[in-house]
Structures are given as structure tokens and as C-alpha cells.
Design an enzyme around this catalytic site. Structure first.
Site, short mmCIF file in Angstrom:
data_model
loop_
_atom_site.label_atom_id
_atom_site.label_comp_id
_atom_site.label_asym_id
_atom_site.label_seq_id
_atom_site.Cartn_x
_atom_site.Cartn_y
_atom_site.Cartn_z
N GLU A 305 0.80 -1.23 0.00
CA GLU A 305 0.00 0.00 0.00
C GLU A 305 0.83 1.28 0.00
OE1 GLU A 305 -4.03 -1.43 2.23
OE2 GLU A 305 -2.40 -0.75 3.51
C1 IFG Z 1 -0.78 -6.04 3.95
C2 IFG Z 1 -2.00 -5.34 4.51
O1 IFG Z 1 -2.99 -5.96 4.82
N1 IFG Z 1 -1.90 -3.98 4.68
C3 IFG Z 1 -3.01 -3.27 5.35
N2 IFG Z 1 -4.26 -3.72 4.69
C4 IFG Z 1 -5.49 -3.61 5.46
C5 IFG Z 1 -5.33 -4.15 6.86
C6 IFG Z 1 -6.64 -4.10 7.64
O2 IFG Z 1 -7.56 -5.05 7.14
C7 IFG Z 1 -4.25 -3.36 7.57
O3 IFG Z 1 -4.57 -1.99 7.64
C8 IFG Z 1 -2.91 -3.56 6.84
O4 IFG Z 1 -1.93 -2.72 7.42
#
Ligand code: IFG
Length: 506
Positions: A305
């Protein structure tokens, strides 16, 4: 009852007969077998013998010593082929196979090494059930067992909410009752930096929610590492960059990219600044410390992200993009950064895991990189692509336990198979396993245990048992009993549905 002989996860091969032995409340012993390579100086086994003795024979005063007609089981003799790991840490790929025979006064547990012995001790403890006259019995049983996948993990997020040490220990206990073998410690992220660094103490002094209380000191980390080791659990730390780094900003000024609106800084900061030498000097020293503090071969480097808008707004970064001829393709800048972090970690003779975006953005990865698939969207084609490129991978898609807290989705977790994608047998073999993830946005010490257990147990069986063990109707009563046993062992696991446990409030 909670002590009712239900095995979870389901072993590969079990032959059980109706004949049963009584396990005397005094006189039963767990000991090293005569031919074992390990003896009384094997810390992993010595600790495990005492732990499992107390799990099997909890101090329940006042139980009448009934004379029973059955033969008594007096010894569990544990033998390992090598004592090599007694004072060491578990590694990805170490054997966890064991062979358990309960058919005469001396039960025998044999394993390649101490990790297999730990798995067999857990299984033996699950075989013990309580007869209605209060005596403990074990059926005549022969078990041949080993895990389908070698990486069976649980991700805990200690940044969105701080998790006190006792919660980490309680989860390591619960993990050992479910044969999980990796704690993926997502230790820092945007909201807080609780890791107390030796080289850079300002990171937690300025980045922790509270630098006096919401931190993990070096002693705390060492305690988690040892508590995990004694249970055959690897601790894989994740220091996620270049995104998810807001909490690094105050403790390491200049590390993050200054965001601009036109020619003026906005006061907000974005991903790690990838164009400064100071960034890589810092990262080199920081990850060298991490390589010594954590003992696993692997470090998780994150890479998920990354939002490019701040990089796009920063004039120095724009110049760098032009100089490198990256045009406006900011994934190239991300790859430039990640590659240099990978080189730093490799120079420390460590392996690495990265979230799938690093693969998707065509970063040049080393052959032993582990790519961590987490997005549900098209995860099967993602797995086909990663393994077609020859990389090993592990899966968390469908196993985000932090999502809605609804009992139904244990069946969704249970039915999701990490090898359910189009690919050759060779590609399927590149799946080393998976992880259940409980992210901390809505989770802290007040709700993590019941939100995680027994739902994570569904993932544990998917990762340990044969792929053919996938019938939720057959699994439900077993999981309900396993949940009662976890309750008995002090894990406040929530109910799956209507029902009761014999010892739920006694
Ligand atoms: C690899 C990943 O999952 N990154 C983010 N995605 C959403 C998650 C919550 O469901 C967390 O915020 C996490 O840090």
C-alpha cells in the site's frame, strides 16, 4: 467434556481402538526415551515435559482415586533422532513429523527433532479424556503425523493498538495448542512505534503511544523470542517500509518525504524518502540491529500500500525521477528503494518476505524471497503468476480475522485452500503455507483473544492437515470441543454457536 480426546488439527494418519488405559493421577511420567539423542540438558524438551504434564494432569484436588479395571499408562517416553535444536531456534523447513504409539503401559513418541516432539506432545495431551468417574483415560492409538505446510503463521499487529506482553504470551500458548509455528510480529506501523531500538531510541521515544509504557524493550523482545522458541514457534518481525511509516517521522527527522502543495510543504509526510543517502545509511544500521535482535532467518520487509502522491509532489524527488529516467512511473522509484533494502538485508545474511505489491511492481527479487499474498481480489491468478515466476509464496487472502466479527466465517477460513489455483505440481510445491492475520485497527487486549480463537483454529487445520480434511459439517463438532479445551487451558475462545462446555465456568 473439554478433555474428550478430540484432535485438532486432524493428524495425517490415526488408528484408534476402543480399548483404553487409565492415566493415574500420580505415577504418570513424561520422560526421555532410552534411545533418545536428547537428555535432561535439552531445554526445549525439559520445559515441554513440565508444561504438558500440567496440561494433562491439572491440579484438580479431591478427585476420588477410583479403582479401575483398565491397565495403567505409566510412561510417555519421548525420543528424538537429533538433539541439534535443543538450544536453537526453529527454521522454515525443519521437520515437525512425529510418531505416537499408545498401546501398552509405556506410550512412545518418536520424532526427527524436538519440534516434532513438541507437536506430538500436544497431540498426546489432546488424546487424554476424562471418564465420567473422573479418571483420565487414553485410548489405544497409533498416530503418524506431519504438517502439510511448513509455514503456519499468525500475524499480530502491535501498532494500531499496543498489545501487552501477556497477550503475546497467551497467543503463543494458543498457537502451540493449534500447531501454528510462526508469529509474524507486525510490530510497528503508521500510528505507533513501540519497538525500543538500541541504535535509534528516539524512534520509540517520539513514536510510541507512550514511551514509558507502550514499548517493547530489548528484554521484552528477548522474552517473546524465548517463549516462542520453547514452543517451536518462529518469530518473524515485520518492519514495513516505504509506506506505513508515519510513526518513524518524529524519531528520525528527514527520513520521510516532505509532501508539497505547489511550491510549499504541506506539513504532512509521506513514504520513506528514497532519494537520500541518509535514508540508506539509516536503514543499513537499523536493519543490522534487527538482524541481531531477531533470530529467524527471515525478516518481513512489508512493501504494501505505497501511496505515491507525496513523492509526486516533492521537487527533489521529481528531479531524481528525471535523472533516473523513470518518467512518471513511481513504481520504478518504489522498486529502486525496495531493491536497496533487500540488498541491505541480504548483506546481513537474512532472507526476506514481502507483501505481493513488491512482486506486482516488478522489483528484482532474490531466489529465496517469500512473497506474501494478502489481497482477495484475483488471489488465485496472483498465486499462479508468482509460482510461474518460480518464487515461493504464502497466503493470507481470506484469512483476515480482524474482519467482521461473525462466527460464520470460520467456515470460509476452513474452506480456503492455499493450493487452490491453476498451476503445475511444481508450482503448488512453491506454496510454503499461510498466515491468519488480525490487524489492530479495532483490536486490542480487550477483544483480541475471543476474536482470534477459535476462528484461527480453522486456519490451523487448513495449514496442518491433509487437503482432503475439508468438510465443515464434520469439523464443527470437533472445533466446538477443541474450543472447550482451549477454554479449559485459559484461552477465552468465543463460542461457535449454541451449546456448552462441561468446564466452562467451574
Ligand atoms: C498487507 C496489509 O494488509 N496492509 C493493510 N491492509 C489492510 C489491513 C486491515 O484489514 C491493515 O490496515 C494492513 O496494514
Amino acid at each position: 467434556s473439554a478433555m474428550n480426546g478430540v484432535l485438532w488439527p486432524q493428524p495425517q494418519k490415526v488408528i484408534r481402538s476402543a480399548e483404553a488405559f487409565t492415566l493415574p493421577r500420580s505415577g504418570f511420567r513424561i520422560e526421555h526415551g532410552p534411545g533418545s539423542a536428547a537428555g535432561a540438558n535439552c531445554s526445549v524438551l525439559q520445559n515441554a515435559f513440565r508444561r504438558y504434564y500440567l496440561l494433562i494432569l491439572p491440579r484438580r484436588v479431591g478427585v476420588n482415586h477410583v479403582k479401575s479395571s483398565r491397565k495403567s499408562l505409566l510412561r510417555l517416553l519421548v525420543s528424538v533422532k537429533t538433539a541439534k535444536h535443543c538450544a536453537e531456534y526453529p527454521n522454515l523447513g525443519d521437520s515437525e513429523a512425529y510418531h505416537l504409539v499408545v498401546q501398552q503401559e509405556n506410550a512412545t513418541l518418536t520424532a526427527d527433532n524436538v519440534w516434532g516432539a513438541l507437536r506430538g506432545l500436544e497431540t498426546f495431551s489432546q488424546l487424554v479424556s476424562e471418564a465420567n468417574d473422573g479418571s483420565l483415560i487414553v485410548n489405544k492409538t497409533i498416530i503418524d503425523d506431519f504438517p502439510r505446510f511448513s509455514h503456519r503463521g499468525l500475524l499480530l499487529d502491535t501498532s494500531r493498538h499496543f498489545l501487552p506482553l501477556y497477550i503475546l504470551f497467551q497467543n503463543l500458548d494458543a498457537m502451540s495448542y493449534n500447531k501454528f509455528n510462526v508469529l509474524h510480529w507486525h510490530i510497528v506501523d503508521d500510528p505507533s512505534f513501540p519497538y525500543q531500538s538500541v541504535m535509534f531510541p528516539e524512534l520509540s521515544n517520539k513514536g510510541a503511544y507512550n514511551p514509558a509504557t507502550h514499548i517493547y524493550t530489548q528484554m521484552d523482545v528477548a522474552a517473546v523470542n524465548e517463549y516462542a522458541r520453547l514452543r517451536g514457534i518462529r518469530v518473524v518481525p515485520e518492519f514495513d517500509t516505504p509506506g506505513h511509516v508515519q510513526s518513524w517521522n518524529k524519531g528520525q527527522p528527514g527520513l520521510l518525504t516532505k509532501c508539497y502543495a505547489g511550491t510549499k510543504p504541506t506539513g504532512s509526510y509521506g513514504p520513506v524518502n528514497p532519494v537520500l543517502n541518509s535514508t540508506y545509511n539509516f536503514m543499513k544500521r537499523f536493519f543490522t540491529e534487527i538482524s541481531h535482535v531477531f533470530h529467524d532467518h527471515y525478516i518481513h520487509l512489508g512493501g504494501d500500500e505505497v501511496d505515491f502522491s507525496c513523492w509526486r509532489s516533492n521537487p527533489v524527488i521529481k528531479d531524481f525521477m528525471a535523472k533516473m529516467k523513470f518518467g512518471t512511473v513511481y513504481r520504478k522509484l518504489e522498486s529502486f528503494y525496495i531493491k536497496r533494502i533487500l540488498d541491505i538485508v541480504t548483506a546481513n545474511k537474512k532472507g526476506y518476505l514481502v507483501w505481493q505489491e513488491v512482486f506486482d511492481n516488478n522489483v528484482t527479487l532474490g531466489p529465496d524471497a517469500l512473497i506474501h499474498v494478502w489481497k482477495i481480489h484475483q488471489y488465485q491468478s496472483e498465486l499462479s503468476n508468482i509460482t510461474a515466476a518460480g518464487f515461493s509464496t504464502l497466503v493470507s487472502a481470506h484469512w483476515y480475522i480482524n474482519h467482521d466479527d461473525n462466527w460464520k466465517n470460520w467456515t470460509e477460513y476452513y474452506l480456503s485452500d492455499p493450493q487452490n489455483f491453476t498451476g503445475s505440481e511444481a508450482q503448488k510445491k512453491l506454496v510454503v503455507g499461510g498466515e491468519a492475520c488480525i490487524w489492530g485497527e479495532y483490536v486490542d487486549a480487550t477483544n483480541i483473544m475471543h476474536r482470534l480463537w477459535p476462528r484461527a483454529s480453522a486456519v490451523a487445520e487448513r495449514l496442518w492437515s491433509d487437503g482432503s480434511v475439508n468438510n465443515t459439517t464434520k469439523a464443527y463438532p470437533r472445533l466446538a470441543s477443541h474450543r472447550c479445551r482451549m477454554l479449559m487451558r485459559g484461552i477465552p475462545a468465543q463460542p461457535l454457536f449454541v451449546g456448552f462446555c462441561e468446564q466452562e465456568y467451574t
